[in-house]
Structure formats: structure tokens, C-alpha cells
Design a protein around this motif. Structure first.
Motif, mmCIF file in Angstrom:
data_model
loop_
_atom_site.group_PDB
_atom_site.id
_atom_site.type_symbol
_atom_site.label_atom_id
_atom_site.label_comp_id
_atom_site.label_asym_id
_atom_site.label_seq_id
_atom_site.Cartn_x
_atom_site.Cartn_y
_atom_site.Cartn_z
ATOM 1 N N MET A 199 -1.542 3.417 81.393
ATOM 2 C CA MET A 199 -2.688 3.240 82.272
ATOM 3 C C MET A 199 -3.191 4.591 82.796
ATOM 4 S SD MET A 199 -3.319 1.055 85.746
ATOM 5 C CE MET A 199 -2.207 1.979 86.767
ATOM 6 N N GLY A 200 -2.258 5.411 83.293
ATOM 7 C CA GLY A 200 -2.648 6.661 83.945
ATOM 8 C C GLY A 200 -3.303 7.643 82.990
ATOM 9 N N LEU A 201 -2.678 7.841 81.832
ATOM 10 C CA LEU A 201 -3.230 8.790 80.864
ATOM 11 C C LEU A 201 -4.588 8.299 80.354
ATOM 12 C CD1 LEU A 201 -3.125 11.242 78.955
ATOM 13 C CD2 LEU A 201 -1.700 9.894 77.404
ATOM 14 N N SER A 202 -4.674 7.002 80.061
ATOM 15 C CA SER A 202 -5.930 6.468 79.532
ATOM 16 C C SER A 202 -7.073 6.630 80.525
ATOM 17 C CB SER A 202 -5.772 4.978 79.185
ATOM 18 O OG SER A 202 -4.736 4.815 78.244
ATOM 19 N N ARG A 203 -6.788 6.354 81.790
ATOM 20 C CA ARG A 203 -7.860 6.490 82.797
ATOM 21 C C ARG A 203 -8.308 7.936 82.914
ATOM 22 N NH1 ARG A 203 -7.020 3.280 88.273
ATOM 23 N NH2 ARG A 203 -9.272 3.070 88.179
ATOM 24 N N GLU A 204 -7.335 8.852 82.932
ATOM 25 C CA GLU A 204 -7.687 10.275 83.058
ATOM 26 C C GLU A 204 -8.537 10.720 81.867
ATOM 27 O OE1 GLU A 204 -6.547 12.113 85.829
ATOM 28 O OE2 GLU A 204 -7.898 13.705 85.138
ATOM 29 N N LEU A 205 -8.161 10.274 80.656
ATOM 30 C CA LEU A 205 -8.933 10.654 79.461
ATOM 31 C C LEU A 205 -10.356 10.111 79.571
ATOM 32 C CD1 LEU A 205 -6.212 10.009 76.708
ATOM 33 C CD2 LEU A 205 -7.104 12.240 77.414
ATOM 34 N N TRP A 229 -11.951 9.454 82.431
ATOM 35 C CA TRP A 229 -12.660 10.249 83.436
ATOM 36 C C TRP A 229 -13.115 11.586 82.865
ATOM 37 C CZ3 TRP A 229 -8.257 9.059 87.433
ATOM 38 C CH2 TRP A 229 -8.447 7.767 87.945
ATOM 39 N N LYS A 230 -12.399 12.067 81.878
ATOM 40 C CA LYS A 230 -12.777 13.350 81.263
ATOM 41 C C LYS A 230 -13.846 13.154 80.185
ATOM 42 C CE LYS A 230 -8.376 15.742 82.195
ATOM 43 N NZ LYS A 230 -8.800 16.828 83.102
ATOM 44 N N GLY A 231 -14.342 11.928 80.060
ATOM 45 C CA GLY A 231 -15.510 11.708 79.220
ATOM 46 C C GLY A 231 -15.236 11.176 77.822
ATOM 47 N N HIS A 232 -14.037 10.706 77.553
ATOM 48 C CA HIS A 232 -13.725 10.233 76.210
ATOM 49 C C HIS A 232 -13.763 8.704 76.142
ATOM 50 C CE1 HIS A 232 -12.675 14.303 75.114
ATOM 51 N NE2 HIS A 232 -12.111 14.391 76.307
ATOM 52 N N GLN A 233 -13.979 8.210 74.928
ATOM 53 C CA GLN A 233 -13.917 6.759 74.744
ATOM 54 C C GLN A 233 -12.467 6.381 74.464
ATOM 55 O OE1 GLN A 233 -16.256 5.135 71.475
ATOM 56 N NE2 GLN A 233 -15.156 3.187 71.621
ATOM 57 N N VAL A 234 -11.909 5.497 75.292
ATOM 58 C CA VAL A 234 -10.502 5.144 75.139
ATOM 59 C C VAL A 234 -10.367 3.631 74.999
ATOM 60 C CG1 VAL A 234 -8.188 5.333 76.125
ATOM 61 C CG2 VAL A 234 -9.885 7.080 76.641
ATOM 62 N N ASP A 235 -9.780 3.186 73.911
ATOM 63 C CA ASP A 235 -9.440 1.771 73.760
ATOM 64 C C ASP A 235 -7.931 1.631 73.813
ATOM 65 O OD1 ASP A 235 -12.003 0.924 73.524
ATOM 66 O OD2 ASP A 235 -11.998 0.762 71.340
ATOM 67 N N ILE A 236 -7.474 0.586 74.484
ATOM 68 C CA ILE A 236 -6.033 0.373 74.620
ATOM 69 C C ILE A 236 -5.662 -0.933 73.926
ATOM 70 C CG2 ILE A 236 -4.173 -0.040 76.279
ATOM 71 C CD1 ILE A 236 -5.933 1.516 78.298
ATOM 72 N N PHE A 237 -4.713 -0.870 73.017
ATOM 73 C CA PHE A 237 -4.278 -2.067 72.280
ATOM 74 C C PHE A 237 -2.880 -2.476 72.730
ATOM 75 C CE2 PHE A 237 -7.065 -2.352 68.308
ATOM 76 C CZ PHE A 237 -8.084 -1.609 68.864
ATOM 77 N N VAL A 238 -2.740 -3.723 73.135
ATOM 78 C CA VAL A 238 -1.416 -4.279 73.473
ATOM 79 C C VAL A 238 -1.342 -5.721 72.959
ATOM 80 C CG1 VAL A 238 -0.561 -3.000 75.500
ATOM 81 C CG2 VAL A 238 -2.384 -4.631 75.787
ATOM 82 N N PRO A 239 -0.133 -6.238 72.762
ATOM 83 C CA PRO A 239 -0.016 -7.636 72.343
ATOM 84 C C PRO A 239 -0.469 -8.575 73.466
ATOM 85 C CG PRO A 239 2.040 -6.438 71.927
ATOM 86 C CD PRO A 239 1.194 -5.565 72.800
ATOM 87 N N LYS A 240 -0.980 -9.730 73.092
ATOM 88 C CA LYS A 240 -1.332 -10.713 74.135
ATOM 89 C C LYS A 240 -0.104 -11.580 74.416
ATOM 90 C CE LYS A 240 -4.827 -13.879 75.790
ATOM 91 N NZ LYS A 240 -3.996 -15.081 75.978
ATOM 92 N N TYR A 241 0.780 -11.025 75.252
ATOM 93 C CA TYR A 241 2.002 -11.738 75.624
ATOM 94 C C TYR A 241 1.659 -12.960 76.471
ATOM 95 C CZ TYR A 241 4.129 -7.109 74.740
ATOM 96 O OH TYR A 241 4.515 -5.911 74.196
ATOM 97 N N ASP A 242 2.512 -13.967 76.391
ATOM 98 C CA ASP A 242 2.299 -15.115 77.291
ATOM 99 C C ASP A 242 2.702 -14.776 78.727
ATOM 100 O OD1 ASP A 242 5.011 -14.959 76.839
ATOM 101 O OD2 ASP A 242 5.303 -17.086 76.409
ATOM 102 N N CYS A 243 3.413 -13.642 78.915
ATOM 103 C CA CYS A 243 3.873 -13.285 80.264
ATOM 104 C C CYS A 243 2.989 -12.209 80.910
ATOM 105 C CB CYS A 243 5.327 -12.822 80.210
ATOM 106 S SG CYS A 243 5.582 -11.455 79.066
ATOM 107 N N LEU A 244 1.776 -12.015 80.389
ATOM 108 C CA LEU A 244 0.880 -11.047 81.024
ATOM 109 C C LEU A 244 0.601 -11.464 82.465
ATOM 110 C CD1 LEU A 244 -1.876 -10.626 78.273
ATOM 111 C CD2 LEU A 244 -0.231 -8.872 78.989
ATOM 112 N N ASP A 245 0.494 -10.476 83.351
ATOM 113 C CA ASP A 245 0.099 -10.778 84.726
ATOM 114 C C ASP A 245 -1.424 -10.896 84.753
ATOM 115 O OD1 ASP A 245 -0.389 -10.978 87.377
ATOM 116 O OD2 ASP A 245 1.015 -9.414 87.979
ATOM 117 N N THR A 246 -1.889 -12.125 84.610
ATOM 118 C CA THR A 246 -3.326 -12.338 84.369
ATOM 119 C C THR A 246 -4.183 -12.200 85.634
ATOM 120 O OG1 THR A 246 -2.889 -14.687 84.572
ATOM 121 C CG2 THR A 246 -3.038 -13.811 82.343
#
Ligand code: ADP
Length: 480
Positions: A24-30, A32-49
Motif C-alpha cells: 500500500m505505502g510504496l504504491s501510493r508514494e509512486l 503521488w510521484k505521478g506514475h500509473q500504478v495498478d495493484i493485483f491481488v487474489p480475491k480472497y473470501d477473507c478480504l476486509d470488504t
């Protein structure tokens, strides 16, 4: 730059440890520095929705064990700015419907499936990223997969960066597991086997095939080049030393910050003169919540950790008696993946359930962690080894003084106030009771007897800058 981050965790919705915070932290900083950032994670059933609003985006197919399987791609914004992309796998094994992120017998298959599905989806979208940043063994195989004939044209201009967050977890499997995601496993048998076994080692694949490899602190980057730290992968790391870097993790100060923290009872800032009394409100509130005695002269020692051998389980336990003997209080918040350790700590938790000064809380609770950082005076991290460690960085920001074993990232971030003037904590070298006490004694004594010195130390610790600003620039240099 178009950067895709792929990992098994993202805070706060799919979090086990520091990897989630880094994502989360690195992606947000990137971003804020003007880059396009996509984050891929599995869709777990235990996600905090609670933090998510899903939008189904499209269906996509991915290859596994000779068949193409359906996946639904689901996106959600997080914190208003980050875009999360979830892979919802329809494979009959229901890979991400296990009620937990890790701990299934087929974890290898689950994360190999996920790794392949991310690349199949990216290819179907038609825009190759400039950089794919992968993390730990769970996604390490992507470094090799992008070079497979099926993907190599599409990803020919994409660079892959691997960050190793912990050498303890390497992803050992067999060549058949590689076959499942369309790789000719036998072809890589010798190359990828672990030094002393016939197993294939997924982290090793990442180290060999990634364009750059990082680990999470400069000291840990040195430690893993030796057998004790490298855990069998020291030779391969030495071989690829030219593309291996140690970059200290940062903290997302828009999330971990007592000035804005939405989970806290009372916010505070080191810039105001009365910050200590404001911070104390958090302490009194937490002591009330857990029915602990309120006492002015007793420091509240805290620890927040996965209860695994790495974290110094014996020392975390020893602090129970230490606190009682030295007139301190102690709250331990942790989870133990090993059932035997869980049982032992559950019994301790029961034994201390109505103790006036001690609580053991065996669950994972993000909001409580925030409140405990804010409430505590001293924060212990007695690790046997520690790649970076985030808890000591968070503790400092909240004015809770870290007492740490000088190893890995702890050595790079905590400086003993008895040794340097602008110190921010207390350190000890040997990972045993004597070592821990040598530092804890000094901390408790200063807290009780040197009120002004303690306050100065708190301000110094709170003002250290461990934000993502600099580390994100270091990653950008590598990406370039
Ligand atoms: P590791 O990644 O080895 O677990 P780190 O220090 O890098 O250790 O990161 C730990 C992260 O997990 C921190 O954000 C910490 O607050 C959090 N954490 C650990 N245990 C718990 C728990 N039981 N409840 C809530 N948060 C926890």
C-alpha cells in the motif's frame, strides 16, 4: 511510467504482515510521484470488504493444468486513490476461498495459478506495463513466466523487479507445479533446485530471472549473502549481486500517523507542547478497555508481532515476568500460525486474563494495533532476525520508544540513545534474555527517573523520517 505491483497481500484489506503495508505505502508514494500504478491481488473470501467497493470489470481466461479457466476481474478503489485489481478465480479448487490468506496445503498451486492469471489478464488487456514489481515467492515465478515463448513478445519491453521480504519463505515445490502453469518444468530442474534438495525453489527462480532484485534493508541485504541469512540461497544471491539492492522499507504517514489516525481516541503531534498528556489519554483509554490498572509511573510495554521463531518468542514471553518484576505493564498483540505456539500463548493469555498489568491478545486486529502503538510507552522487537521490521518504525512515529535487537532493518533504523545524541531508542546485540534486559532496564529506568530526557527522546523518535519518499525514489531508479 506504468507500474504493476503483484503480491499476495495489500493493507488493510488482505494483511498478514509487513508485505501488506509495503504494497500500500510504496504504491501510493509512486502514484503521488505521478506514475500509473495498478495493484493485483487474489480475491480472497477473507478480504476486509469494509474498505472496498467492487466493480466487476471483465471475464478473462487463464491457463492451469492443461485447461483454460474462467476468472472475473474485479476492481475497487482503496483510500480514494489506489486502484486494486482482484483476480476472482473460478477454478474448481476455489483457490481463494479458504478463509485465510496462507496455510492451505496447496498454497503453491494457489499462488502459481494467481501469477499466471495476472499475466494472462495483462496480455488480454493489450497494454504491457513498463515494470512489473513482484514480491516474495508467491509471485516470484512471474520473472520466468514473462520470458516463456507464450508471453515473451508481449512483455518484451517490460522489466521485472523482485522484492524479497523474508528469506524464511521460499516456495519449495516440484517440476510438476511449473508444468501446471505452462512452463517446461524439467527444463529448469537443475537451475531452480534448492542447493541441498531436488525441490524447485520459486524464490530462486525470481532471483535468477528478475531484471533486478531488492530486499528490504541494507543490513539484511548483507546478511542474506551469508549462509545464516541466505538460508540456502546465499550463493545465487552472490552470483547475481550486481542486480541485488537493499532498500529500506518506508511507512505511509497518511495512514500511520498520530496526527490523523482515525482509529485513535485522541490525536496528537510532537509539534505541540502538551502532546504527552494527549498521548496519555490513549493509554488510559486502552488500560480501561482491557481492565488494566491505571498507574502514573508504570511504563506500558507493547509488542505486536506474528508469533513465529523469527520474532524472538522466548523473549516476548520473558517480558511477562520482566514487567511484573520491574513495575511495568505489558500488552502483547499477536497471532501464532503454529497450533502448538497458539496453544501455549492461549494458556498464558488465560493465566493473565485478570492480571492488573498484563494482557495477551491473540488475534489480528488492525484498529487495535493502531490504538496500542498510540497507548504504549515502550515497544519491544526482540527479533532473532528481521529483514526490515515496520513495527519499530510505526512505534517511533507514535512516540513509543523501540527496544530492539540490532539485526537487519532494526539495526538500520533504531539508534541507541545512550550511544548517539540523536538516538531514537534502545538496542541490544545478543538475542537472549540478558541482552533484552540490558536494553529494557535502561529504557524503564529512563522512563521512571528522567522525565525530561524521556520526553526529549520521544520527540526525537517521532521526528525521524521513515516515509516512502526516499525509498520510492530508489525503486524508481531501479525501474528506470
Ligand atoms: P512481518 O512482516 O514479519 O510480520 P513487520 O514488522 O514488517 O513484520 O510488519 C508487521 C505488520 O503487521 C505491522 O503493520 C503490524 O502492526 C502488523 N501486525 C502484526 N501482528 C498484528 C496483529 N496481531 N494485529 C494487527 N496487526 C498486526
Amino acid at each position: 511510467m506504468y507500474i504493476v505491483q503483484i503480491a499476495s497481500e495489500i493493507a488493510p484489506v488482505a494483511k498478514v504482515g509487513g508485505l501488506a503495508d509495503v504494497m500500500m505505502g510504496l504504491s501510493r508514494e509512486l502514484k503521488w510521484k505521478g506514475h500509473q500504478v495498478d495493484i493485483f491481488v487474489p480475491k480472497y473470501d477473507c478480504l476486509d470488504t469494509r474498505y472496498l467497493q467492487f466493480t466487476p470489470k471483465k471475464k478473462t481466461k487463464s491457463y492451469f493444468q492443461g485447461t483454460w479457466h474462467d476468472n472475473t476481474i474485479v476492481t475497487s478503489k482503496l483510500n480514494g486513490d489506489l486502484l486494486l485489481t482482484f483476480i476472482d478465480a473460478h477454478h474448481p479448487a476455489r483457490f481463494f476461498e479458504r478463509g485465510a490468506i496462507y496455510g492451505s496445503i496447496d498454497d503453491i498451486d494457489r499462488f502459481l495459478y494467481f501469477s499466471r492469471a495476472c499475466l494472462d489478464y495483462l496480455k488480454s488487456e493489450g497494454t504491457p506495463p513498463n515494470v512489473i514489481h513482484i514480491h516474495d515467492w508467491e509471485t516470484a515465478i512471474i520473472a520466468l513466466l514473462v520470458k516463456d515463448p507464450y508471453f515473451e513478445d508481449f512483455f518484451s519491453k517490460t522489466k521485472v523487479v523482485l522484492t524479497i521480504h523474508n528469506m524464511d519463505y521460499q516456495g519449495r515445490c516440484s517440476v510438476f507445479n511449473l508444468d501446471a502453469i505452462g512452463l517446461p518444468g524439467a527444463q529448469y530442474k537443475e537451475l531452480l533446485q534448492h542447493t541441498d534438495t531436488q525441490d524447485v525453489n520459486l524464490l530462486k527462480a525470481g532471483i535468477i530471472f528478475a531484471d533486478a532484485v531488492a530486499t528490504v534493508s541494507p543490513t539484511y541485504a548483507q546478511e542474506v549473502l551469508k549462509p545464516e541469512g541466505g538460508k540456502g540461497l546465499q550463493d545465487v544471491l552472490n552470483k547475481y549481486r550486481k542486480k541485488f539492492f537493499g532498500i529500506l522499507n518506508g511507512l505511509d504517514y497518511s495512514y500511520w500517523n498520530p496526527e490523523v489516525d482515525r482509529f485513535m481516541v485522541q490525536k496528537y503531534s510532537s509539534d505541540t507542547v502538551d502532546f504527552r498528556s494527549l498521548k496519555e489519554k490513549n493509554k488510559w483509554h486502552l488500560l480501561d478497555e482491557f481492565k488494566l490498572q491505571k498507574s502514573k509511573n508504570k511504563p506500558l510495554i507493547a509488542a505486536i508481532a506474528r508469533l513465529v521463531p523469527q520474532k524472538g518468542i522466548e523473549l516476548l514471553k520473558n517480558t511477562l515476568t520482566y514487567a511484573q518484576e520491574k513495575g511495568a505493564q505489558y500488552i502483547l498483540l499477536g497471532t501464532a500460525p503454529d497450533p502448538a505456539v497458539h496453544k501455549e500463548f492461549s494458556e498464558l493469555a488465560e493465566r493473565y486474563a485478570s492480571h492488573p498489568d498484563i494482557r495477551i491478545i491473540l488475534r489480528s486486529e488492525e484498529a487495535l494495533a493502531h490504538r496500542l502503538y498510540a497507548a504504549s510507552d515502550i515497544f519491544i522487537v526482540p527479533s532473532i532476525f528481521e529483514p526490515c521490521g515496520l513495527t519499530q518504525l510505526i512505534a517511533m512515529k507514535y512516540g513509543s520508544i523501540p527496544v530492539v535487537r540490532a539485526t537487519g532493518g532494526l539495526k538500520d533504523t533504531v539508534f541507541d540513545v545512550d550511544m548517539i545524541e540523536h538516538g531514537n531508542g534502545f538496542t541490544f546485540d545478543s538475542p537472549d534474555i540478558k541482552g533484552l534486559h540490558s536494553a529494557l532496564d535502561r529504557a524503564v529506568k529512563m522512563y521512571k527517573e528522567k522525565v525530561e530526557k524521556w520526553q526529549k527522546l520521544m520527540v526525537q523518535a517521532m521526528k525521524y523520517d521513515y516515509s516512502w519518499n526516499k525509498p520510492a525514489d530508489q525503486y524508481l531508479d531501479i525501474y528506470q
